[in-house]
Design a protein around this motif. Sequence first.
Motif, mmCIF file in Angstrom:
data_model
loop_
_atom_site.group_PDB
_atom_site.id
_atom_site.type_symbol
_atom_site.label_atom_id
_atom_site.label_comp_id
_atom_site.label_asym_id
_atom_site.label_seq_id
_atom_site.Cartn_x
_atom_site.Cartn_y
_atom_site.Cartn_z
ATOM 1 N N ARG A 153 0.828 -1.202 0.000
ATOM 2 C CA ARG A 153 0.000 0.000 0.000
ATOM 3 C C ARG A 153 0.867 1.259 0.000
ATOM 4 N NH1 ARG A 153 -5.188 1.163 1.336
ATOM 5 N NH2 ARG A 153 -5.563 -1.051 1.746
ATOM 6 N N VAL B 209 2.419 4.459 1.143
ATOM 7 C CA VAL B 209 2.696 5.014 2.466
ATOM 8 C C VAL B 209 3.487 6.307 2.268
ATOM 9 C CG1 VAL B 209 3.688 4.627 4.740
ATOM 10 C CG2 VAL B 209 2.781 2.686 3.441
ATOM 11 N N LYS C 250 -5.032 -10.261 4.586
ATOM 12 C CA LYS C 250 -3.750 -9.591 4.840
ATOM 13 C C LYS C 250 -3.044 -9.260 3.531
ATOM 14 C CE LYS C 250 -2.305 -11.542 9.327
ATOM 15 N NZ LYS C 250 -1.696 -10.349 9.956
ATOM 16 N N VAL D 119 -5.088 -6.538 1.456
ATOM 17 C CA VAL D 119 -5.166 -5.181 2.013
ATOM 18 C C VAL D 119 -3.792 -4.538 2.108
ATOM 19 C CG1 VAL D 119 -5.785 -3.841 4.053
ATOM 20 C CG2 VAL D 119 -7.278 -5.691 3.270
ATOM 21 N N ARG E 140 -2.083 -3.550 4.784
ATOM 22 C CA ARG E 140 -2.016 -2.424 5.718
ATOM 23 C C ARG E 140 -0.697 -2.450 6.494
ATOM 24 N NH1 ARG E 140 -6.156 -0.929 10.769
ATOM 25 N NH2 ARG E 140 -5.523 1.269 10.902
ATOM 26 N N ARG F 251 1.953 -2.096 9.488
ATOM 27 C CA ARG F 251 1.883 -2.275 10.939
ATOM 28 C C ARG F 251 2.264 -0.969 11.639
ATOM 29 N NH1 ARG F 251 1.493 -7.709 12.306
ATOM 30 N NH2 ARG F 251 2.120 -9.207 10.692
ATOM 31 N N HIS G 247 3.705 -5.324 6.016
ATOM 32 C CA HIS G 247 2.511 -5.025 5.226
ATOM 33 C C HIS G 247 1.364 -5.990 5.536
ATOM 34 C CE1 HIS G 247 3.889 -1.884 2.419
ATOM 35 N NE2 HIS G 247 5.074 -2.472 2.465
ATOM 36 N N SER H 191 -0.763 -6.136 8.488
ATOM 37 C CA SER H 191 -1.347 -5.722 9.760
ATOM 38 C C SER H 191 -2.808 -6.134 9.912
ATOM 39 C CB SER H 191 -1.231 -4.209 9.927
ATOM 40 O OG SER H 191 -1.680 -3.810 11.203
ATOM 41 N N PHE H 192 -3.591 -6.020 8.833
ATOM 42 C CA PHE H 192 -5.039 -6.252 8.925
ATOM 43 C C PHE H 192 -5.460 -7.521 8.198
ATOM 44 C CE2 PHE H 192 -9.396 -5.862 7.500
ATOM 45 C CZ PHE H 192 -10.060 -5.391 8.615
ATOM 46 N N HIS I 196 -0.006 -4.547 15.788
ATOM 47 C CA HIS I 196 -1.318 -4.367 15.165
ATOM 48 C C HIS I 196 -1.997 -3.126 15.702
ATOM 49 C CE1 HIS I 196 -1.658 -8.126 12.900
ATOM 50 N NE2 HIS I 196 -1.100 -8.744 13.923
ATOM 51 N N HIS I 197 -2.865 -2.548 14.870
ATOM 52 C CA HIS I 197 -3.780 -1.507 15.301
ATOM 53 C C HIS I 197 -4.982 -2.172 15.969
ATOM 54 C CE1 HIS I 197 -1.512 1.165 12.561
ATOM 55 N NE2 HIS I 197 -1.552 0.145 11.725
ATOM 56 N N ASP J 293 -7.359 -4.027 13.733
ATOM 57 C CA ASP J 293 -6.899 -5.332 13.266
ATOM 58 C C ASP J 293 -7.296 -6.427 14.247
ATOM 59 O OD1 ASP J 293 -5.621 -3.641 11.462
ATOM 60 O OD2 ASP J 293 -3.692 -3.776 12.502
#
Length: 316
Positions: free
Chosen positions: A47, A49, A118, A121, A123, A125, A160, A162-163, A221-222, A225
């Motif tokens: 993604r 960034v 994962k 997406v 996302r 970390r 990459h 995270s989600f 993780h957020h 996630d």
Amino acid sequence: MPEIQLGAHTVRSHGVKVARTHMHDWIILLLLIVIEVILNVIEPFHRFVGVDMMTDLKYPMKDNTVPFWAVPMLAIMLPLFVILVYYFIRKDVYDLHHAILGLLFSVLISGVITDAIKDAVGRPRPDFFWRCFPDGKGVFDPVTKDVMCTGIKSVIKEGHKSFPSGHTSWSFAGLGFLALYLSGKIRVFDRQGHVAKLCIVFLPLLIAALVGISRVDDYWHHWQDVFAGGLLGLTVSSFCYLQFFPAPYEVDGWGPHAYFQMLAESRNVNPSNGSNVQQAELESVYVDSQHCRELSRVNTHDSSPILEGTNGRMGY
């Protein structure tokens, strides 16, 4: 045809037959393992960034409080231990086989869905900055302002993913299945108001929740996630459990569907033994007098003559 009794269907006597009946399910499990390996090998989506996005991605890199090897121990080995203990108490190969199959399906389906999302997406970390720039010096494309990572490729690849949280989805899949399994076996919803039974059922869910919290504390993780991973794991485990077992709040929620189907088929094959089957069940299962209200409801159930004697023993 011999009388059917609890404890008469063991791994030695009926294990091969039950496994052959579900051979295609075991083949699908192997296919899920292959897919899981492939999803971990391929490169996830990288993604965009930008510089401004790095503000929320500069958390420090930390070791895992719950290491990767500990997740299968909690999500698979712990429930498997409980399932084996119950088998040695009741000696029912139908319960053993379907519980193991449902547990493995819960974990593997959750794992495949998690890793597929994962990779799709991509996302970053929360510690992505330090994965991308281990020396702390950010390098960005002069035109697009996208990151130009200088770190180790494998570490960046993991950054990459995270989600959603894999630790959390696996934990809630395995331990969520265990919670449903225990709730059926100890008859949590017997309308007697024993809150202590709920505490037993909530314990696996608490362990899974603590695993998820550790992922946020470790900055891997957020919180979104972890929330998504927990929801995914619980949903999959619920579907897989109900595929093999009745809902825990049902009168016959203590046993697998296959067990009651076997009893029904045996009576249809030899109706003359119907009274013997019922008597054997009544002699093998202790019927708690406090469950009479529930047993009265079984009279409207299609298989009530079979289930009349199977409601009490599993209420411990």
